[in-house]
Motif scaffolding. Structure first.
Motif, short mmCIF file in Angstrom:
data_model
loop_
_atom_site.label_atom_id
_atom_site.label_comp_id
_atom_site.label_asym_id
_atom_site.label_seq_id
_atom_site.Cartn_x
_atom_site.Cartn_y
_atom_site.Cartn_z
N GLN A 221 -10.46 -27.55 -3.47
CA GLN A 221 -11.68 -26.81 -3.17
C GLN A 221 -12.86 -27.59 -3.72
O GLN A 221 -12.94 -27.85 -4.92
CB GLN A 221 -11.63 -25.42 -3.82
N THR A 222 -13.75 -28.00 -2.86
CA THR A 222 -14.90 -28.78 -3.27
C THR A 222 -16.05 -27.85 -3.65
O THR A 222 -16.39 -26.96 -2.87
CB THR A 222 -15.35 -29.70 -2.13
N PRO A 223 -16.63 -28.04 -4.83
CA PRO A 223 -17.72 -27.15 -5.22
C PRO A 223 -18.92 -27.34 -4.32
O PRO A 223 -19.30 -28.46 -3.98
CB PRO A 223 -18.03 -27.58 -6.65
N LYS A 224 -19.53 -26.25 -3.91
CA LYS A 224 -20.78 -26.30 -3.16
C LYS A 224 -21.89 -25.76 -4.07
O LYS A 224 -21.61 -25.10 -5.07
CB LYS A 224 -20.66 -25.49 -1.88
N PHE A 225 -23.11 -26.04 -3.72
CA PHE A 225 -24.21 -25.79 -4.64
C PHE A 225 -25.30 -24.96 -3.99
O PHE A 225 -25.62 -25.12 -2.81
CB PHE A 225 -24.82 -27.12 -5.09
N ASN A 226 -25.89 -24.10 -4.81
CA ASN A 226 -27.16 -23.47 -4.48
C ASN A 226 -28.27 -24.36 -5.03
O ASN A 226 -28.15 -24.94 -6.10
CB ASN A 226 -27.25 -22.08 -5.11
N GLN A 227 -29.37 -24.43 -4.30
CA GLN A 227 -30.42 -25.38 -4.62
C GLN A 227 -31.72 -24.69 -5.00
O GLN A 227 -32.13 -23.73 -4.35
CB GLN A 227 -30.66 -26.29 -3.41
N THR A 228 -32.32 -25.17 -6.08
CA THR A 228 -33.64 -24.72 -6.50
C THR A 228 -34.63 -25.84 -6.31
O THR A 228 -34.42 -26.96 -6.80
CB THR A 228 -33.62 -24.29 -7.98
N GLY B 124 -29.11 -36.11 -13.78
CA GLY B 124 -28.54 -35.39 -14.91
C GLY B 124 -27.52 -34.38 -14.47
O GLY B 124 -27.60 -33.84 -13.36
N ILE B 125 -26.54 -34.09 -15.35
CA ILE B 125 -25.52 -33.07 -15.09
C ILE B 125 -25.12 -32.46 -16.42
O ILE B 125 -24.94 -33.16 -17.42
CB ILE B 125 -24.29 -33.67 -14.37
N ASN B 126 -25.03 -31.12 -16.46
CA ASN B 126 -24.59 -30.45 -17.69
C ASN B 126 -23.14 -30.00 -17.57
O ASN B 126 -22.47 -30.22 -16.55
CB ASN B 126 -25.54 -29.30 -18.07
N ASP B 127 -22.63 -29.35 -18.63
CA ASP B 127 -21.22 -29.00 -18.64
C ASP B 127 -20.87 -27.83 -17.74
O ASP B 127 -19.70 -27.55 -17.51
CB ASP B 127 -20.77 -28.70 -20.08
N SER B 128 -21.87 -27.15 -17.19
CA SER B 128 -21.64 -26.12 -16.18
C SER B 128 -21.62 -26.71 -14.77
O SER B 128 -21.46 -25.98 -13.80
CB SER B 128 -22.72 -25.04 -16.27
N VAL C 143 -41.66 -35.89 -2.13
CA VAL C 143 -40.60 -36.08 -3.13
C VAL C 143 -40.62 -34.88 -4.06
O VAL C 143 -41.64 -34.62 -4.71
CB VAL C 143 -40.83 -37.39 -3.92
N HIS C 144 -39.49 -34.15 -4.12
CA HIS C 144 -39.42 -32.96 -4.96
C HIS C 144 -38.24 -33.04 -5.93
O HIS C 144 -37.15 -33.51 -5.56
CB HIS C 144 -39.22 -31.70 -4.10
N ALA C 145 -38.47 -32.56 -7.14
CA ALA C 145 -37.39 -32.37 -8.10
C ALA C 145 -36.50 -31.22 -7.64
O ALA C 145 -36.97 -30.23 -7.10
CB ALA C 145 -37.96 -32.06 -9.48
N PHE C 146 -35.18 -31.36 -7.87
CA PHE C 146 -34.25 -30.30 -7.50
C PHE C 146 -33.30 -29.97 -8.64
O PHE C 146 -33.07 -30.78 -9.54
CB PHE C 146 -33.44 -30.66 -6.25
N LEU C 147 -32.78 -28.75 -8.57
CA LEU C 147 -31.70 -28.28 -9.43
C LEU C 147 -30.60 -27.73 -8.54
O LEU C 147 -30.85 -26.85 -7.71
CB LEU C 147 -32.20 -27.20 -10.38
N LEU C 148 -29.38 -28.24 -8.70
CA LEU C 148 -28.22 -27.73 -7.98
C LEU C 148 -27.33 -26.95 -8.95
O LEU C 148 -27.03 -27.43 -10.04
CB LEU C 148 -27.40 -28.88 -7.38
N THR C 149 -26.93 -25.75 -8.53
CA THR C 149 -26.04 -24.91 -9.33
C THR C 149 -24.80 -24.58 -8.52
O THR C 149 -24.93 -24.08 -7.38
CB THR C 149 -26.75 -23.62 -9.74
N PRO C 150 -23.60 -24.86 -9.04
CA PRO C 150 -22.38 -24.51 -8.29
C PRO C 150 -22.38 -23.02 -7.96
O PRO C 150 -22.68 -22.18 -8.82
CB PRO C 150 -21.25 -24.86 -9.26
N ASN C 151 -22.08 -22.69 -6.70
CA ASN C 151 -22.11 -21.28 -6.31
C ASN C 151 -20.84 -20.55 -6.69
O ASN C 151 -20.73 -19.34 -6.52
CB ASN C 151 -22.40 -21.12 -4.82
N GLN C 152 -19.86 -21.27 -7.19
CA GLN C 152 -18.66 -20.66 -7.76
C GLN C 152 -17.99 -21.71 -8.62
O GLN C 152 -18.24 -22.90 -8.47
CB GLN C 152 -17.71 -20.18 -6.67
#
Length: 343
Positions: free
Chosen positions: A13-20, A295-299, A312-321
């Motif tokens: 299962q490949t993690p997918k991301f929500n984007q900010t 950058g990547i954190n432990d979450s 050009v925009h900064a982004f944050l990706l958060t795994p949706n599960q």
């Protein structure tokens, strides 16, 4: 091109991301450089008068009160939310430390100085330009020259809680080699890569276990790597890419960075021996092209920059599960060895 196959390494299962879109809050071109465990993000955005350093926290952005007014860059942040970077002043670029309220210059001497890394104990690394070259610095209230590999130019990029420092240093013949400082002693990391045909030129990041990510050169092109002791993993390129580099690593040894293609940079995630184009892990109709992951954190949250609506925009990706990974074979791109602009 030195790379061993990934055959047999299957991901269930490949993690997918929500984007900010952090850049949308800044209203202009922006780059995210680092993220901590609390999902605080730092970087910079470009105004008419020059770049300004920012801190993103809980869907709000704040300008960091840096030292200058027309060129300020936030480069790293620790778990307490303390930040290092550099600012343009009347005396040139100066490294700074920000504790959430106040900003202090870091007096490392030289004409220009750069803050690049900070650990949980507020110990800092960076480098400073002097009349004799570029000196890598460790700062713990006092300023320490961490040494070199024989040349006059050394860059320190990151450190962990054990004060293991990584970076890139010129050798006596002018070539750049990746290094790690352990117990105050600088070690040339290039020796472990000789059998892989890869010259390790820069170590960019190190996690709590001492596992290192960075880049090297093979056949004249950059190639990302992960190094665990003497075990070298050469991170493959995305399809159609001609070069790649690693920017960050977390404590699960997931690595992020970018690959260069004929259509520009593409951000990647390398996790458990599986390489992913991060553009394939966000909504297909997002309008984004994710260019670089910094950058990547432990979450598993990832920050960087990309293109959207011509900006050009900064982004944050958060795994949706929480990702569930199943490796069906132990075959990974790991080479046991016998023994940044990027250097």
């Amino acid at each position: 091109m030195p790379c061993c196959p990934l055959a047999g390494g299957a991901i269930a299962q490949t993690p997918k991301f929500n984007q900010t879109d952090i850049g949308a809050l800044l209203g202009t071109n922006s780059v995210a450089q680092a993220i901590n465990a609390r999902a605080d993000v730092v970087g910079y955005w470009v105004r008419d008068i020059g770049p300004a350093a920012f801190l993103y926290r809980s869907n709000q952005v704040y300008e960091i009160a840096a030292l200058g007014t027309n060129a300020n860059y936030a480069m790293a942040i620790n778990v307490s939310g303390y930040v290092v970077g550099h600012s343009m002043t009347d005396d040139g670029l100066r490294a700074f430390f920000f504790n959430g309220t106040n900003t202090w210059p870091l007096d490392w001497g030289g004409t220009n100085s750069y803050g690049t890394g900070i650990n949980a104990s507020n110990q800092i690394v960076g480098f400073t330009e002097t009349s004799n070259g570029v000196t890598a610095v460790f700062f713990d209230g006092q300023t320490w020259d961490i040494g070199n590999l024989g040349g006059t130019t050394t860059y320190a990029y990151g450190l962990n809680a054990s004060n293991q420092i990584v970076g890139s240093s010129a050798t006596t013949n002018g070539d750049f080699h990746a290094f790690v400082v352990v117990g105050g002693v600088m070690q040339d990391l290039n020796a472990v890569a000789q059998s892989a045909g890869l010259t390790l030129t820069a170590a960019r990041a190190i996690n709590a276990s001492g596992i290192i990510a960075g880049w090297g050169i093979t056949n004249g092109a950059l190639q990302a790597f992960q190094l665990n002791g003497t075990n070298l993993a050469v991170i493959p390129l995305l399809q159609g890419a001609t070069n790649g580099y690693a920017s960050a690593i977390n404590n699960s040894s997931s690595v992020v960075g970018a690959c260069g293609t004929t259509n520009g940079l593409r951000a990647f995630l390398w996790r458990n021996g599986v390489l992913s184009d991060l553009n394939d892990r966000i909504a297909t109709n997002s309008g984004w092209v994710l260019r670089e992951a910094n950058g990547i954190n432990d979450s598993g949250q990832i920050v960087g920059w990309g293109n959207i609506n011509g900006e050009v925009h900064a982004f944050l990706l958060t795994p949706n599960q929480a990702p569930t990974v199943s490796i069906t074979s132990s075959s990974e791109c790991i080479m046991p060895c016998a023994g940044g602009g990027r250097s």
